[in-house]
Design an enzyme around this catalytic site. Structure first.
Site, PDB file in Angstrom:
ATOM      1  N   ALA A  63       0.858  -1.143  -0.058  1.00 24.28           N
ATOM      2  CA  ALA A  63       0.065   0.074   0.066  1.00 24.28           C
ATOM      3  C   ALA A  63       0.800   1.156  -0.065  1.00 24.28           C
ATOM      4  CB  ALA A  63      -0.964  -0.045   1.230  1.00 24.28           C
ATOM      5  N   GLY A 109       0.508  -4.963   1.075  1.00 21.84           N
ATOM      6  CA  GLY A 109      -0.717  -4.990   0.310  1.00 21.84           C
ATOM      7  C   GLY A 109      -0.656  -5.757  -1.334  1.00 21.84           C
ATOM      8  N   GLU A 112      -1.010  -9.283  -0.757  1.00 21.30           N
ATOM      9  CA  GLU A 112      -2.334  -9.462  -0.556  1.00 21.30           C
ATOM     10  C   GLU A 112      -3.259  -9.552  -1.738  1.00 21.30           C
ATOM     11  OE1 GLU A 112      -2.147  -6.443   2.697  1.00 21.30           O
ATOM     12  OE2 GLU A 112      -3.137  -7.791   4.035  1.00 21.30           O
ATOM     13  N   GLU A 132       4.580  -5.571   7.266  1.00 15.99           N
ATOM     14  CA  GLU A 132       3.912  -4.530   7.723  1.00 15.99           C
ATOM     15  C   GLU A 132       4.165  -4.103   9.234  1.00 15.99           C
ATOM     16  OE1 GLU A 132       2.433  -6.807   5.853  1.00 15.99           O
ATOM     17  OE2 GLU A 132       0.876  -5.938   4.473  1.00 15.99           O
TER      18      GLU A 132
HETATM   19  C1  3H9 Z   1       0.998  -2.136   3.333  1.00 11.53           C
HETATM   20  O1  3H9 Z   1       0.991  -2.872   2.310  1.00 11.53           O
HETATM   21  C2  3H9 Z   1      -0.419  -2.736   4.001  1.00 11.53           C
HETATM   22  C3  3H9 Z   1      -1.193  -3.734   3.614  1.00 11.53           C
HETATM   23  O2  3H9 Z   1      -1.516  -4.647   4.568  1.00 11.53           O
HETATM   24  C4  3H9 Z   1      -2.587  -2.908   3.165  1.00 11.53           C
HETATM   25  C5  3H9 Z   1      -3.432  -2.369   4.166  1.00 11.53           C
HETATM   26  C6  3H9 Z   1      -4.610  -1.757   3.432  1.00 11.53           C
HETATM   27  N1  3H9 Z   1       4.443   3.490  -0.260  1.00 11.53           N
HETATM   28  O3  3H9 Z   1      13.414   1.556  -0.523  1.00 11.53           O
HETATM   29  P1  3H9 Z   1      13.531   2.470  -1.828  1.00 11.53           P
HETATM   30  C7  3H9 Z   1       9.232   4.964  -1.836  1.00 11.53           C
HETATM   31  S1  3H9 Z   1       2.064  -1.358   4.232  1.00 11.53           S
HETATM   32  C8  3H9 Z   1       5.191   4.650  -0.604  1.00 11.53           C
HETATM   33  O4  3H9 Z   1      14.740   3.587  -1.662  1.00 11.53           O
HETATM   34  P2  3H9 Z   1      14.652   0.137  -2.853  1.00 11.53           P
HETATM   35  C9  3H9 Z   1      10.207   5.109  -0.969  1.00 11.53           C
HETATM   36  O5  3H9 Z   1       9.863   6.206   0.038  1.00 11.53           O
HETATM   37  C10 3H9 Z   1       3.336  -1.255   2.903  1.00 11.53           C
HETATM   38  N2  3H9 Z   1       6.338   4.761  -0.906  1.00 11.53           N
HETATM   39  O6  3H9 Z   1      13.990   1.460  -2.973  1.00 11.53           O
HETATM   40  C11 3H9 Z   1      11.347   5.898  -2.153  1.00 11.53           C
HETATM   41  O7  3H9 Z   1      10.833   7.116  -2.357  1.00 11.53           O
HETATM   42  P3  3H9 Z   1      12.015   8.254  -2.578  1.00 11.53           P
HETATM   43  C12 3H9 Z   1       4.136  -2.641   2.878  1.00 11.53           C
HETATM   44  C13 3H9 Z   1       7.201   3.778  -1.046  1.00 11.53           C
HETATM   45  O8  3H9 Z   1      14.945  -0.575  -4.249  1.00 11.53           O
HETATM   46  C14 3H9 Z   1      11.040   5.044  -3.228  1.00 11.53           C
HETATM   47  O9  3H9 Z   1       9.972   4.264  -3.315  1.00 11.53           O
HETATM   48  N3  3H9 Z   1       5.373  -2.598   2.234  1.00 11.53           N
HETATM   49  C15 3H9 Z   1       6.726   2.624  -0.706  1.00 11.53           C
HETATM   50  O10 3H9 Z   1      15.813   0.296  -1.879  1.00 11.53           O
HETATM   51  C16 3H9 Z   1      12.178   3.869  -3.488  1.00 11.53           C
HETATM   52  O11 3H9 Z   1      12.311   3.011  -2.431  1.00 11.53           O
HETATM   53  C17 3H9 Z   1       6.575  -2.142   2.425  1.00 11.53           C
HETATM   54  O12 3H9 Z   1       6.564  -1.988   3.621  1.00 11.53           O
HETATM   55  C18 3H9 Z   1       5.356   2.368  -0.401  1.00 11.53           C
HETATM   56  N4  3H9 Z   1       4.771   1.053  -0.082  1.00 11.53           N
HETATM   57  O13 3H9 Z   1      13.818  -0.893  -2.088  1.00 11.53           O
HETATM   58  C19 3H9 Z   1       7.296  -2.147   1.364  1.00 11.53           C
HETATM   59  N5  3H9 Z   1       7.640   1.852  -0.860  1.00 11.53           N
HETATM   60  O14 3H9 Z   1      12.804   7.793  -3.831  1.00 11.53           O
HETATM   61  C20 3H9 Z   1       8.148  -0.721   1.602  1.00 11.53           C
HETATM   62  C21 3H9 Z   1       8.810   2.390  -1.216  1.00 11.53           C
HETATM   63  O15 3H9 Z   1      11.065   9.559  -2.754  1.00 11.53           O
HETATM   64  N6  3H9 Z   1       9.296  -0.677   0.797  1.00 11.53           N
HETATM   65  N7  3H9 Z   1       8.405   3.748  -1.568  1.00 11.53           N
HETATM   66  O16 3H9 Z   1      12.784   8.407  -1.352  1.00 11.53           O
HETATM   67  C22 3H9 Z   1      10.629  -1.416   0.802  1.00 11.53           C
HETATM   68  O17 3H9 Z   1      10.473  -2.087   1.511  1.00 11.53           O
HETATM   69  C23 3H9 Z   1      11.377  -0.988  -0.305  1.00 11.53           C
HETATM   70  O18 3H9 Z   1      10.956   0.553  -0.695  1.00 11.53           O
HETATM   71  C24 3H9 Z   1      11.451  -1.815  -1.480  1.00 11.53           C
HETATM   72  C25 3H9 Z   1      12.520  -1.254  -2.608  1.00 11.53           C
HETATM   73  C26 3H9 Z   1      12.253  -3.131  -0.905  1.00 11.53           C
HETATM   74  C27 3H9 Z   1      10.353  -2.307  -2.222  1.00 11.53           C
END
Ligand code: 3H9
Length: 707
Positions: A63, A109, A112, A132
């Site tokens: 999400a 998400g 999911e 999460e």
């Molecule tokens: C969820 O899904 C809840 C569900 O149960 C649904 C409920 C209804 N949202 O990390 P990076 C941005 S909770 C918004 O440097 P990488 C990040 O801020 C979510 N923004 O890249 C960055 O922005 P900027 C569960 C996001 O290649 C840019 O993308 N998911 C999100 O080193 C690049 O990110 C997670 O917790 C997001 N979800 O790593 C996963 N994700 O360039 C969270 C990233 O402006 N994400 N951004 O600084 C990660 O773990 C890593 O970003 C990922 C890529 C491994 C995907």
């Protein structure tokens, strides 16, 4: 259809592509457009099946985390999640086979959505996870209900409580995915979807039976997980909520379990724990953005390094480079010192091996990357030198003067000084644009923080190179300005000042430490000093006295110097703020000697000792940190309040679920923090001076340091 979600038909399969760079996060529009695209696929006479895939480097990484900030109350969350759950149920009810095709990451998400599809296939390097809890929440779109129907309760519990993603191979073995595709993912997904059309096979995850072993043993597995978390969760509550939601999946029908998940999610998403962890998520990513250093600033690759000084810090820094696969020269003044340093490095790696975290082969390979030397031979070949000699200005200046001569003109010269003026070393080197601070935290091979200290003349490419290098070294690099103690230690001086004064006023060493560990820090101020070495702080104080300065304004307690003068340097000498079983032992007991010293010093200063409540201890220490942090921010030594929070979480183990000292101050309320500073000023003296930034923010009714 919008560019965020594209629809096309290939070979009678509707291909639905989510294209929301960089990670295809599920912004509200993306959820809605996936829903519409699936409905279109079902209605499309030219399509027999559907594939959901991500554009770019990944499937859906979850999400959109920013959207959670709009959920102000539990009711907001319940209303929104009703829509999300209904949407996923519509996908699952689609009358044509729906296959998700996963590359990169399917997280939160994203996983999911994939679980609501009828089938999941993935590339072999893909990862799937429910991270999460890292954000202080639980899967909120059915993940706690569907996942265990695919992989069983044990794995679902692990994935939802530790948040770590699992490989495609592990996901396949567990039943989370159905196939691994070699070669082109979309082609593989289309081919897979067509086989399902022929069989008219639609499999709804929510209708899968709970595995028999989970029907009998699932609740006990939940109990066991709660018991394990009680030891490891360190004050976090989201992992427990995840267990409760999974237990609901075991004990309730799918729909009722889903309602329970939504309730638990709603409680989590509005909690201060989740707000703090979400703040940390973005703060950690923001530190890499330095306003005047554009993303495309040229960087140089660091292929070879050298470290000067093989003491505790130098040895740890050399290990950090070797661990990252970068060959490193390790220089000491004579062979005896070098051998001592190497023996410590070897011992550290042996401990790693004994824990099964390193093989004998890896050990040999890593040690071979460290070349010991007592000369500057070979320094003309390296791309960076990290100076880690004794914390003494003259010695460091002499070292930089030498380094200016023995290295190539483009070689980066970094100092690991924890306090001293980087500009002085820069001048001594003769080429200040290449000089900066690389302040590692002890033990350097373990602690993730790297303060990148920008001198007056440090070139932009040297900063950009350091930021890139910090990632390679598996560190979080934060750029800070060059003031005494930089950001981490400058603020720490105020934290310690209060700890010392509270001791004089009537609190005890164990009480103060306990308050801070109960708050979530791994160790209290006194325990920390016993680990780091009481001599280290004492020598810095001696240097400051020699130049007529103090670290933090206010009364300077004499107790730390008295402890130092007794040769009580902490764990290494078997005594410090505590008594230890033996030198090097961690088994400690409180020492009445310290209480006697506190009584004597209090008497000298005319202080009547009193019992001090735990709340006052925490409030005084946290207020001192936040007030000085506000000053650091206003003076421009840190770019953002979030940078300070990252420094404290990674450098000192400040609990992430409190969000760092600045975010914590915001949760206490900036007006309350200011009122406390004023109260302490009235009670203790003018050295408690409100930071002008704090006063301005409160006067402007602002609730955040970012204004
Ligand atoms: C969820 O899904 C809840 C569900 O149960 C649904 C409920 C209804 N949202 O990390 P990076 C941005 S909770 C918004 O440097 P990488 C990040 O801020 C979510 N923004 O890249 C960055 O922005 P900027 C569960 C996001 O290649 C840019 O993308 N998911 C999100 O080193 C690049 O990110 C997670 O917790 C997001 N979800 O790593 C996963 N994700 O360039 C969270 C990233 O402006 N994400 N951004 O600084 C990660 O773990 C890593 O970003 C990922 C890529 C491994 C995907």
């Amino acid at each position: 259809m919008s560019d965020l979600v594209r629809y096309e038909v290939k070979d009678r399969v509707a291909v639905i592509t989510v294209d929301n760079p960089p990670v295809n996060a599920l912004a509200p529009a993306v959820w809605a457009l996936i829903d519409q695209a699936v409905a279109r696929g079902v209605a499309d006479a030219n399509a027999d099946a559907m594939v959901l895939i991500g554009a770019g480097t990944t499937f859906i990484a979850g999400a959109d985390i920013k959207v959670f900030d709009t959920l102000k109350t539990r009711d907001d969350s319940m209303a929104r999640s009703a829509g999300t759950h209904a949407l996923l149920r519509r996908l699952e009810d689609a009358a044509k086979p729906l296959v998700s095709a996963i590359h990169g990451n399917a997280l939160g998400g994203g996983l999911e959505v994939a679980q609501a599809c009828h089938f999941r296939i993935a590339t072999k390097d893909a990862k799937v996870g429910q991270p999460e809890v890292m954000l202080g929440i639980i899967p909120g779109a059915g993940g706690t209900q569907r996942l265990l129907r695919l992989c069983g309760v044990k794995m679902a519990l692990e994935m939802c409580t530790d948040g770590k993603p699992v490989s495609a191979a592990k996901a396949l073995a567990a039943g989370i995915i159905d196939q691994i595709v070699d070669g082109d993912l979309l082609a593989g997904a289309i081919a897979f979807a067509k086989t399902k059309t022929q069989a008219h096979e639609i499999r709804k995850t929510r209708d899968l039976p709970i595995k028999p072993e989970d029907v009998s043993g699932g609740v006990a597995a939940c109990e066991a997980m709660r018991a394990a978390l009680a030891k490891t969760a360190r004050g976090a509550s989201a992992p427990f909520a995840a267990v409760n939601a999974i237990q609901a999946a075991l004990t309730l029908p799918f729909d009722a379990g889903s309602v329970r998940e939504r309730e638990l999610f709603a409680e989590c998403v509005v909690s201060s724990e989740s707000q703090a962890l979400r703040h940390m998520f973005f703060a950690e990513r923001d530190v890499a953005k330095v306003p005047d250093i554009p993303k495309d600033t040229p960087t140089r690759e660091i292929k070879r390094a050298a470290v000067v000084g093989a003491g505790t810090m130098g040895g740890g820094i050399a290990m950090t480079y070797a661990n990252a696969g970068i060959p490193v020269l390790l220089k000491e003044i004579d062979d005896a010192a070098l051998q001592r340093g190497l023996a410590t490095i070897r011992k550290n790696y042996e401990v790693t091996m004994s824990k099964g975290k390193m093989t004998a082969e890896q050990f040999e390979k890593t040690m071979a990357l460290i070349t010991p030397t007592t000369s500057y031979g070979g320094f003309d070949q390296v791309d960076i030198v990290v100076e880690a000699v004794f914390e003494n200005m003259d010695l460091k200046k002499a070292t930089f003067a030498e380094l200016g001569k023995v290295t190539r003109p483009d070689c980066v010269l970094a100092s690991n000084s924890s306090t001293l003026d980087v500009d002085e070393f820069a001048r001594a080197s003769g080429r200040p644009s290449k000089v900066l601070g690389h302040h590692f935290f002890s033990p350097a091979n373990v602690m993730k923080l790297l303060e990148i200290v920008r001198g007056r003349e440090t070139a932009k490419d040297v900063i950009a190179t350091s930021l890139k290098l910090s990632k390679k070294l598996n560190k979080v690099g934060v750029v800070v300005g060059n003031c005494f103690g930089f950001v981490a230690n400058r603020m720490l001086a105020y934290y310690m000042r209060e700890a010392y004064l509270l001791l004089e006023e009537g609190a005890s060493v164990p009480q103060i430490d306990q308050v801070l560990t109960d708050f979530g820090l791994p160790v209290g101020p006194y325990g920390m000093q016993d680990i780091a070495g009481i001599d280290v702080g004492a020598r810095i104080r001696q240097y400051l006295t020699s130049i007529g300065k103090t670290r933090a304004e206010g009364p300077q307690s004499a107790i730390p110097d008295r402890v130092f003068e007794l040769g009580r340097y902490g764990q290494k000498t078997g005594a410090g703020w505590y008594k230890y079983d033996a030198p090097g032992s961690r088994n400690r007991t409180p020492d009445p000697l310290i209480d006697r010293m506190a009584e004597e010093e209090a008497a000298k200063r005319g202080i009547k000792r009193r019992p001090i409540a735990d709340e006052e201890i925490l409030a005084r220490i946290m207020t001192a940190l936040a007030n000085e942090g506000a000053r650091v921010l206003e003076e421009g030594y840190a770019t953002r309040a979030g940078d300070i929070d990252v420094i404290y979480c990674y450098g000192f183990g400040f609990p992430r679920h409190r969000g760092g000292p600045m975010f914590y101050a915001e949760t206490v309320g900036l007006a309350t923090v200011l009122a406390r500073v004023k109260e302490y000023r009235a009670r203790f003296g003018d050295y408690w001076e409100p930071a002008p930034l704090l006063e301005r923010l409160v006067a402007g009714n602002k609730s955040s340091f970012e204004g």
